[in-house]
Write a protein that holds these residues in place. Structure first.
Motif, PDB file in Angstrom:
ATOM      1  N   PRO A  65       9.580 -45.262 -23.097  1.00 27.49           N
ATOM      2  CA  PRO A  65       8.986 -44.311 -24.045  1.00 27.49           C
ATOM      3  C   PRO A  65       8.984 -42.869 -23.563  1.00 27.49           C
ATOM      4  O   PRO A  65       9.318 -41.950 -24.330  1.00 27.49           O
ATOM      5  CB  PRO A  65       7.562 -44.855 -24.218  1.00 27.49           C
ATOM      6  CG  PRO A  65       7.704 -46.333 -24.009  1.00 27.49           C
ATOM      7  CD  PRO A  65       8.713 -46.455 -22.918  1.00 27.49           C
ATOM      8  N   HIS A  93       8.109 -43.219 -31.490  1.00 28.11           N
ATOM      9  CA  HIS A  93       8.480 -42.170 -30.535  1.00 28.11           C
ATOM     10  C   HIS A  93       9.083 -40.939 -31.204  1.00 28.11           C
ATOM     11  O   HIS A  93       9.615 -40.078 -30.524  1.00 28.11           O
ATOM     12  CB  HIS A  93       9.450 -42.743 -29.495  1.00 28.11           C
ATOM     13  CG  HIS A  93       8.934 -43.977 -28.829  1.00 28.11           C
ATOM     14  ND1 HIS A  93       7.801 -43.963 -28.044  1.00 28.11           N
ATOM     15  CD2 HIS A  93       9.367 -45.276 -28.865  1.00 28.11           C
ATOM     16  CE1 HIS A  93       7.572 -45.195 -27.597  1.00 28.11           C
ATOM     17  NE2 HIS A  93       8.496 -46.006 -28.088  1.00 28.11           N
ATOM     18  N   ARG A  94       8.989 -40.888 -32.539  1.00 28.18           N
ATOM     19  CA  ARG A  94       9.454 -39.732 -33.319  1.00 28.18           C
ATOM     20  C   ARG A  94      10.918 -39.429 -33.038  1.00 28.18           C
ATOM     21  O   ARG A  94      11.303 -38.284 -32.749  1.00 28.18           O
ATOM     22  CB  ARG A  94       8.571 -38.513 -33.040  1.00 28.18           C
ATOM     23  CG  ARG A  94       7.105 -38.744 -33.404  1.00 28.18           C
ATOM     24  CD  ARG A  94       6.254 -37.521 -33.161  1.00 28.18           C
ATOM     25  NE  ARG A  94       4.853 -37.765 -33.510  1.00 28.18           N
ATOM     26  CZ  ARG A  94       3.878 -36.860 -33.381  1.00 28.18           C
ATOM     27  NH1 ARG A  94       4.150 -35.649 -32.918  1.00 28.18           N
ATOM     28  NH2 ARG A  94       2.642 -37.162 -33.721  1.00 28.18           N
ATOM     29  N   LEU A  95      11.723 -40.457 -33.146  1.00 23.23           N
ATOM     30  CA  LEU A  95      13.149 -40.327 -32.873  1.00 23.23           C
ATOM     31  C   LEU A  95      13.886 -39.950 -34.149  1.00 23.23           C
ATOM     32  O   LEU A  95      13.834 -40.670 -35.142  1.00 23.23           O
ATOM     33  CB  LEU A  95      13.710 -41.645 -32.324  1.00 23.23           C
ATOM     34  CG  LEU A  95      12.945 -42.272 -31.147  1.00 23.23           C
ATOM     35  CD1 LEU A  95      13.642 -43.537 -30.689  1.00 23.23           C
ATOM     36  CD2 LEU A  95      12.787 -41.272 -30.004  1.00 23.23           C
ATOM     37  N   GLU A 127      10.875 -39.853 -25.576  1.00 21.72           N
ATOM     38  CA  GLU A 127      10.118 -38.726 -26.111  1.00 21.72           C
ATOM     39  C   GLU A 127      10.597 -37.402 -25.520  1.00 21.72           C
ATOM     40  O   GLU A 127      10.585 -36.364 -26.187  1.00 21.72           O
ATOM     41  CB  GLU A 127       8.629 -38.965 -25.875  1.00 21.72           C
ATOM     42  CG  GLU A 127       8.099 -40.091 -26.766  1.00 21.72           C
ATOM     43  CD  GLU A 127       6.767 -40.665 -26.332  1.00 21.72           C
ATOM     44  OE1 GLU A 127       6.096 -40.025 -25.489  1.00 21.72           O
ATOM     45  OE2 GLU A 127       6.398 -41.751 -26.827  1.00 21.72           O
ATOM     46  N   ALA A 146      13.647 -36.564 -27.529  1.00 26.53           N
ATOM     47  CA  ALA A 146      13.247 -36.094 -28.854  1.00 26.53           C
ATOM     48  C   ALA A 146      12.733 -34.659 -28.786  1.00 26.53           C
ATOM     49  O   ALA A 146      13.034 -33.829 -29.661  1.00 26.53           O
ATOM     50  CB  ALA A 146      12.200 -37.024 -29.451  1.00 26.53           C
ATOM     51  N   ALA A 147      11.967 -34.345 -27.745  1.00 25.34           N
ATOM     52  CA  ALA A 147      11.397 -33.005 -27.612  1.00 25.34           C
ATOM     53  C   ALA A 147      12.441 -31.962 -27.248  1.00 25.34           C
ATOM     54  O   ALA A 147      12.224 -30.765 -27.473  1.00 25.34           O
ATOM     55  CB  ALA A 147      10.297 -33.019 -26.550  1.00 25.34           C
TER      56      ALA A 147
END
Length: 248
Positions: free
Chosen positions: A164, A198-200, A168, A171-172
């Motif tokens: 994770p 994980h906001r992918l 992340e 992604a960031a």
């Protein structure tokens, strides 16, 4: 199946240390394309690094890590950054794909390589399994990370293949796309769970298969469900065009 050979990565500080462990490089002598993801179909050069931190059962490049089947002395060599940059610069092709294995195992040594490629007017894509967060020196204009977390259906324990914090970080970075190999509609539910947790984004789905027949069949099985989720869909062009031949 043996565990991957450990590798010590140190910051590259002198010319003698600017050497990376390479399985193969191709695309200059015999032209080819990026076969997957957002750049599918673009002319591309490939630098395939040796070694991986995973042992996926369905991996199609086991010659980069499975020393129970392959001899690392025959399947890899150390090449200098200067040699690799000169090789890439000899071609008018703009896109250089650094893949593996898992290239980010050697990422500290890759900083001068990436900088050299960018200085030569190239764009760089990393193909990575997403378990190792990129160092800031690689998060640059002209660099994209094609992050492919490996699902359990790919023959890997997700306790090892889904990290994770690393996902992340990608992604960031704002420089990553997330490309999942799927073999069934059930895999799409797992992809959705990971993407939401994980906001992918953006999410790309690629059909699993190492033959044209398998890629076509899986594409047809997944197409409606991928479209319904409003995700991107990519084929495996190198499989369709070149029958998954090594070096193409």
């Amino acid at each position: 199946m043996t565990a991957p050979e450990p590798i010590t990565v140190r910051p590259a500080t002198g010319e003698a240390e600017h050497r990376v462990i390479v399985a193969e490089s191709f695309g200059v002598e015999v032209p080819t394309f990026q076969g997957e993801g957002p750049s599918c179909g673009h002319p591309a050069l490939f630098i395939r690094l040796s070694r991986c931190n995973l042992t996926c059962a369905k991996c199609d490049t086991k010659y980069t890590w499975d020393w129970s089947r392959f001899d690392p002395r025959m399947e890899s060599t150390k090449r200098s950054v200067a040699d690799l940059v000169a090789w890439a610069a000899s071609s008018p092709v703009e896109l250089v794909v650094i893949t593996g294995g898992e290239p980010l195992i050697q990422q500290s040594l890759l900083v001068p390589l990436v900088w050299g490629l960018l200085d030569a007017g190239k764009k760089v894509e990393f193909e990575t399994n997403g378990t190792i967060a990129p160092i800031p020196e690689l998060v640059l204009d002209g660099v994209q990370f094609n992050v492919s977390p490996k699902l359990a259906s790919f023959g890997m324990d997700e306790a090892k293949s889904v990290v994770p914090a690393a996902l992340e970080a990608f992604a960031a970075s704002g420089r990553a796309v997330f490309k999942f190999v799927a073999s069934s509609v059930a895999d799409l539910d797992r992809i959705a769970e990971l993407a939401n947790a994980h906001r992918l984004a953006p999410v790309w789905v690629m059909p699993e298969g190492t033959t044209a027949e398998a890629v076509t069949a899986t594409t047809q099985a997944l197409a409606d469900a991928v479209a319904a989720r409003h995700w991107h869909f990519t084929t495996r062009l190198h499989v369709l065009a070149f029958a998954d031949a090594r070096g193409r």
